[in-house]
Structures are given as C-alpha cells and as structure tokens.
Design an enzyme around this catalytic site. Sequence first.
Site, PDB file in Angstrom:
ATOM      1  N   TRP A  61      -9.584 -18.981  27.723  1.00 24.64           N
ATOM      2  CA  TRP A  61     -10.860 -19.043  27.000  1.00 24.64           C
ATOM      3  C   TRP A  61     -11.483 -17.670  26.837  1.00 24.64           C
ATOM      4  O   TRP A  61     -12.363 -17.489  25.993  1.00 24.64           O
ATOM      5  CB  TRP A  61     -11.833 -19.952  27.737  1.00 24.64           C
ATOM      6  CG  TRP A  61     -11.441 -21.390  27.769  1.00 24.64           C
ATOM      7  CD1 TRP A  61     -10.360 -21.962  27.163  1.00 24.64           C
ATOM      8  CD2 TRP A  61     -12.121 -22.448  28.448  1.00 24.64           C
ATOM      9  NE1 TRP A  61     -10.314 -23.313  27.425  1.00 24.64           N
ATOM     10  CE2 TRP A  61     -11.387 -23.636  28.215  1.00 24.64           C
ATOM     11  CE3 TRP A  61     -13.268 -22.504  29.224  1.00 24.64           C
ATOM     12  CZ2 TRP A  61     -11.773 -24.862  28.737  1.00 24.64           C
ATOM     13  CZ3 TRP A  61     -13.663 -23.727  29.756  1.00 24.64           C
ATOM     14  CH2 TRP A  61     -12.923 -24.893  29.501  1.00 24.64           C
ATOM     15  N   LYS A 134      -1.093 -33.452  25.434  1.00 26.04           N
ATOM     16  CA  LYS A 134      -1.363 -32.071  25.037  1.00 26.04           C
ATOM     17  C   LYS A 134      -0.768 -31.125  26.079  1.00 26.04           C
ATOM     18  O   LYS A 134      -0.790 -31.406  27.274  1.00 26.04           O
ATOM     19  CB  LYS A 134      -2.871 -31.795  24.933  1.00 26.04           C
ATOM     20  CG  LYS A 134      -3.548 -32.456  23.744  1.00 26.04           C
ATOM     21  CD  LYS A 134      -5.006 -32.062  23.653  1.00 26.04           C
ATOM     22  CE  LYS A 134      -5.205 -30.671  23.073  1.00 26.04           C
ATOM     23  NZ  LYS A 134      -5.023 -29.566  23.989  1.00 26.04           N
ATOM     24  N   ASP A 135      -0.249 -30.011  25.598  1.00 29.48           N
ATOM     25  CA  ASP A 135       0.189 -28.894  26.444  1.00 29.48           C
ATOM     26  C   ASP A 135       1.291 -29.276  27.422  1.00 29.48           C
ATOM     27  O   ASP A 135       1.411 -28.678  28.505  1.00 29.48           O
ATOM     28  CB  ASP A 135      -1.000 -28.304  27.207  1.00 29.48           C
ATOM     29  CG  ASP A 135      -2.066 -27.748  26.283  1.00 29.48           C
ATOM     30  OD1 ASP A 135      -1.703 -27.267  25.199  1.00 29.48           O
ATOM     31  OD2 ASP A 135      -3.260 -27.799  26.630  1.00 29.48           O
TER      32      ASP A 135
END
Length: 232
Positions: A61, A134-135
């Site tokens: 992030w 996801k991921d």
Amino acid sequence: MTERFTPGQVIVRRELLDNKPWITYPVRLVEDSDELLAVYLAQGTPMTFGSGPFSWGPHPWQAIADTWQSPGVLQLQRPGDLYAVWVFWSDDRSRHDWYVNFQRPFRRTTHGIDTLDLELDIWVPGDGSPYRWKDVDHFESRAEAGGFADGEADRVREAARELTLALDRGEAWWGPGLVPVAPRSRLEGPGAGTARGGRVGTTCRGGPELRQPRFPHRSKRSGRWRTGACPP
C-alpha cells in the site's frame, strides 16, 4: 490478557513483519467481546509504514497512498481465526460486499492489536453471487519461497478450505444475507482519537458523526442476533 477496549475507543492496528511494524493505523472500536472484535477503518485514516528493510519488501500500500482511500470498512475478527472479514460498502452505501482477509490471529497489546496479512483473500459479493479467490498465486509464491512460519501456509489452506465449504453450504458465521448498517463515524485527526505519541483511547462523543454503527452478529450461546455499539 489486556483489558477489553471500549466501544468508540480508538485503538492501533499494526501488522508486524520481521518483529517490527510493517504498517500501522488507527481504527475505532465497535465491539470487543469473547466472540468478536469489530473495528471501523474510516476513509482518510492516516497510515504509517515501517522503514524496513523487510523480508517481504515495503508494504504494497505504500506505493498507493498514505491514507485509506476507499469508503470506511468494518473489520470483523474472531479470536484465534486465521482471517478477518472486512465489510466494504459502495460509494453511495446502497450495497455491501464481504472480503475475507487471511491474516495471523490478532494479538492484543496495550494500545490495540497486532497481526500480519497472509496474502490470500476471498471476495464474497453481498448480492449472493459466487465468491472469488484473490492473490492465490502471491500466497503460493510466498509459501514456496519460505516466507511464512513453519506450517503456517498449511494452516491457512485448511482454514480457507473449511471456510469455503461453509460458504458453499450458505453457513458463513457472519450471517448470509445480512445487510449491516453503513457506519458514518470518521477519524478526524488527533482530536477524534488518532494515535499520537503512542497514546490512544478516545471514547464516543455526542453527535451523529461520532456515533458508532450497530452491527448485528449471532451469539454462539444464544443463537440470537445482538448488537455492539457506543453507549447512548
């Protein structure tokens, strides 16, 4: 165990990597019980990133922004679970989705909680459409490279297997089909309880903008829906 936190109190959520903070940010406590810890991450909340070096590199992030950009998120986590459930609302708060974030079981500290994101996620649409992984590639690559603690990847896989079986049966513990009330609370800087100088702990104050959401969940003991919120 540290004392329980108070609804409305601002606490610090940290992710620890290599025994040092990787990312740190304040969240507002919604409920703290034997069964559930619920916190609210408001849009615009400041985030502090560790300077490293870290074995996984900088927090992903860090390249995006130093504040939380999305609308506010409710984070639900049960003691001992290898994941938290994040509730995401649409911009107009007309709908919501569930995001299962696999992470280390949270550990209480004097000022908040510590955990670590473990890469794997599941997106569960609020409209009842099929969930999506996801991921997975990131998780498996991290596991292959030895990035997790001994046995941790297998424990995550097992937790994910059990959870998806429950989702397939329509038995998610957070209540399938439940539409929680969208919170309106904001963290508005140090005056609203933002972490500062290692001290946190602002409680609810008057006015609708600082009142906490009532989020129902099912009690294991009674089987009934109950709520956690700021005192009136």
